[in-house]
Design a protein around this motif. Sequence first.
Motif, PDB file in Angstrom:
ATOM      1  N   PRO A 152       0.734  -1.019   0.042  1.00 45.51           N
ATOM      2  CA  PRO A 152      -0.019   0.162  -0.114  1.00 45.51           C
ATOM      3  C   PRO A 152       0.875   1.474   0.116  1.00 45.51           C
ATOM      4  O   PRO A 152       0.397   2.293  -0.546  1.00 45.51           O
ATOM      5  CB  PRO A 152      -0.877  -0.133   1.394  1.00 45.51           C
ATOM      6  CG  PRO A 152      -0.181  -1.095   2.003  1.00 45.51           C
ATOM      7  CD  PRO A 152       0.584  -2.041   1.052  1.00 45.51           C
ATOM      8  N   THR A 153       2.165   1.228   0.697  1.00 47.33           N
ATOM      9  CA  THR A 153       2.805   2.492   0.721  1.00 47.33           C
ATOM     10  C   THR A 153       3.690   2.612  -0.861  1.00 47.33           C
ATOM     11  O   THR A 153       4.285   3.644  -0.964  1.00 47.33           O
ATOM     12  CB  THR A 153       3.907   2.250   1.722  1.00 47.33           C
ATOM     13  OG1 THR A 153       4.659   1.074   1.660  1.00 47.33           O
ATOM     14  CG2 THR A 153       3.141   2.367   2.928  1.00 47.33           C
TER      15      THR A 153
ATOM     16  N   MET B 154       2.651   0.839  -4.140  1.00 46.45           N
ATOM     17  CA  MET B 154       1.575   0.689  -5.333  1.00 46.45           C
ATOM     18  C   MET B 154       0.699   1.984  -5.543  1.00 46.45           C
ATOM     19  O   MET B 154       0.076   2.242  -4.593  1.00 46.45           O
ATOM     20  CB  MET B 154       0.848  -0.577  -5.334  1.00 46.45           C
ATOM     21  CG  MET B 154       0.170  -0.708  -6.557  1.00 46.45           C
ATOM     22  SD  MET B 154      -0.373  -2.320  -7.183  1.00 46.45           S
ATOM     23  CE  MET B 154       1.221  -3.081  -7.317  1.00 46.45           C
ATOM     24  N   ARG B 155       0.641   2.310  -6.727  1.00 49.49           N
ATOM     25  CA  ARG B 155      -0.068   3.499  -7.054  1.00 49.49           C
ATOM     26  C   ARG B 155      -1.307   3.088  -7.701  1.00 49.49           C
ATOM     27  O   ARG B 155      -1.702   1.974  -8.182  1.00 49.49           O
ATOM     28  CB  ARG B 155       0.602   4.557  -8.238  1.00 49.49           C
ATOM     29  CG  ARG B 155       2.017   5.050  -7.769  1.00 49.49           C
ATOM     30  CD  ARG B 155       2.637   5.781  -8.802  1.00 49.49           C
ATOM     31  NE  ARG B 155       2.866   5.195  -9.911  1.00 49.49           N
ATOM     32  CZ  ARG B 155       3.599   5.566 -10.787  1.00 49.49           C
ATOM     33  NH1 ARG B 155       3.802   6.684 -10.991  1.00 49.49           N
ATOM     34  NH2 ARG B 155       3.771   4.586 -11.967  1.00 49.49           N
ATOM     35  N   LEU B 156      -2.414   3.814  -7.875  1.00 47.08           N
ATOM     36  CA  LEU B 156      -3.724   3.604  -8.477  1.00 47.08           C
ATOM     37  C   LEU B 156      -3.520   3.187 -10.018  1.00 47.08           C
ATOM     38  O   LEU B 156      -4.156   2.369 -10.632  1.00 47.08           O
ATOM     39  CB  LEU B 156      -4.807   4.798  -8.427  1.00 47.08           C
ATOM     40  CG  LEU B 156      -5.020   4.877  -7.013  1.00 47.08           C
ATOM     41  CD1 LEU B 156      -5.984   6.405  -6.996  1.00 47.08           C
ATOM     42  CD2 LEU B 156      -5.826   3.988  -6.205  1.00 47.08           C
TER      43      LEU B 156
ATOM     44  N   PHE C 237      -3.515  -6.253   1.366  1.00 47.31           N
ATOM     45  CA  PHE C 237      -2.470  -5.395   1.659  1.00 47.31           C
ATOM     46  C   PHE C 237      -1.261  -6.187   2.285  1.00 47.31           C
ATOM     47  O   PHE C 237      -1.630  -6.974   3.379  1.00 47.31           O
ATOM     48  CB  PHE C 237      -2.772  -4.319   2.754  1.00 47.31           C
ATOM     49  CG  PHE C 237      -3.489  -3.134   1.974  1.00 47.31           C
ATOM     50  CD1 PHE C 237      -3.755  -3.101   0.636  1.00 47.31           C
ATOM     51  CD2 PHE C 237      -3.786  -1.966   2.714  1.00 47.31           C
ATOM     52  CE1 PHE C 237      -4.336  -2.062  -0.088  1.00 47.31           C
ATOM     53  CE2 PHE C 237      -4.344  -0.568   2.131  1.00 47.31           C
ATOM     54  CZ  PHE C 237      -4.818  -0.660   0.735  1.00 47.31           C
TER      55      PHE C 237
END
Lengths: 377, 377
Positions: A115-116, A118-120, A137
Amino acid sequence: MNETQLSEIYAQRSSRLTEALARYRLDALALNPGPTLTYLTGLNFHLMERPVVALFTPDKPPVIVHPELEKAKIEALPFPATTFPYGEDPTEWPAAFRRATQYAGVKASRVGVEPTRMRLLEFHYLKEAAPEADFVFAEEALALLRACKDETEIANMRRAVQIAQQALRATLSIIQPGVSEREIAAELSLQLLRAGSDAELAFQPIVSGGPNSANPHAVPGERRLQNGDLLVIDWGAVYHGYVSDLTRTFAIGKVEAEYQRIADVVEQANAAGRAAARPGVACQEVDHAAREVITNAGYGEYFIHRTGHGIGMEGHEAPYIRQGNPQPLEPGMAFTVEPGIYLPGRGGVRIEDNVVITAGGAETLSDLPRDLQILPL
Amino acid sequence: MNETQLSEIYAQRSSRLTEALARYRLDALALNPGPTLTYLTGLNFHLMERPVVALFTPDKPPVIVHPELEKAKIEALPFPATTFPYGEDPTEWPAAFRRATQYAGVKASRVGVEPTRMRLLEFHYLKEAAPEADFVFAEEALALLRACKDETEIANMRRAVQIAQQALRATLSIIQPGVSEREIAAELSLQLLRAGSDAELAFQPIVSGGPNSANPHAVPGERRLQNGDLLVIDWGAVYHGYVSDLTRTFAIGKVEAEYQRIADVVEQANAAGRAAARPGVACQEVDHAAREVITNAGYGEYFIHRTGHGIGMEGHEAPYIRQGNPQPLEPGMAFTVEPGIYLPGRGGVRIEDNVVITAGGAETLSDLPRDLQILPL
């Protein structure tokens, strides 16, 4: 390191990943560029407008979706990988992702993501390509993977600390009233490279003088040092991709008595935090040891952040040395101990060292003086 | 710039944002740290494990969720903002996000997000806090916002080009057979800082010699230059947050005739691309002008990337100068023109300049010689 040694390192890391996936009941891991991808493959990309994703599963070599123009990097990998390159036209990209997820067999799987990191952008292509997959996650699984450093990693971190210390010593001579924060930061960055840091620093030095030093994350500005200022310098080097992160605080000429007082308290808190660090001790106990010194001295409300954070390929990573974190320390874990006291509108003190947990205790990698030194020298 | 001028700039940008939101039927914009947040507020954060999100709506000052320890940065803003700080314990964070989204009124709205910037971390907290909101990829709305630079921005970019050129000139003297890519990259980084670049470079210089120069995105390594090599150097400076991005190719001693030939072709392609750039021309036409020269010379299959990308606060941003992009150029748009020819296993040539569209045509900001110079000098 030769290619055989490199393939062995990546084979070891890959089997540790397979264990971590099993422990967290994950069928696969999907990574975009960042430290975990570098850790597992050696691949290094900037995050750009073109998505790069690697899929790791227990039974196949890594599957990598990437722009055609990064082909040479992928071909140089010291282990097999299956690649799905795409061209410059974004309308081609979904098909490359579909073929890759199908080949990797992640259709209806539990797929770990970071989660810190990977981008949308990447997530969008992944989700479209594998709409039935359950994306989970996976920070906990991945934190454990990278938190315990091996000897090569620790040697790199030790060197990154030495480079940082050498660079600061070379910078001290320019520090005097009238010099701006930005000038000191530029000189320190230059000295970091000269001392042997990788060109890409993990973070820009923080140089904050006078009232600015009361802001833990200040950005160096045009303010010029004045006599009576506290000066906080928070800086680090990178060596073979491994980071150091140190802080020292200085007095510009004679400072008020309370500044000397908080500097003494923070120095004691730093020592107490480092002394508490050993295998089996929880992260929150290290935080508590440092925090207690500051609270007992009456400055608890001015210590406005956690005592430290893990350090390695990233400037901030697990383990986090904070209240409420029961994670026990293990040999090979590396982190900062960086208590501070910040008096709003007046000034602050922070003293930060880098510590590695050993079999019987902890080694502090940094050894620059910690007491409040007066500048100019 | 004084505080009044700064507030005026941010007020202008905020009203341009309001127009862009209306045009794309967005009720709000949610940003995490990055160039767009810096553009709209001046705020600058590293992406860390603590989420920072700013919510922009047409009728309220920005709403910012942030870690308590970043308070000083937010208080220094030259305009009003409503803040929702949180502490070190992650269990507190969802409540801060809920209060912020409620206050901003984004409950059931169309909320724009940046896919190349927002991480699953921030998105997770946003979505939990506003589960009924419809999150929409807003890259098009935001690209237009930042693509046309004002005079201050162009002046910063012009200075970033000058700094880069000065740094390269200072580096050329060390380039000779036997020097490694990594050594040249370190010296160039150091010279960039010395010449006045911001300490945080947008990207690490690419220095690739011999066969490595056939990889457009090579990472500088231990390979030492040899006579007969092509040497590609792709580097840039940052000035007041604005980026330059240049490439020049050199010959180490005497090189084979075909290398001189491809260098000539790429130089002509670069000139053709720059000559095609003016208001009203589509991005794809600039790509076509450069590509046609290379294709006609018989090297089309070795030009494996687009002709260029926009440049500003980011090293890569809109407009993208590629086949299939009908976006018309407008005054103030800034981008690279960087055709290349890459002969696999042998060597490559790329020549990259930075161009700004003017009212009547285009200005090339860079003026270092473009022909294949022989080193050592």
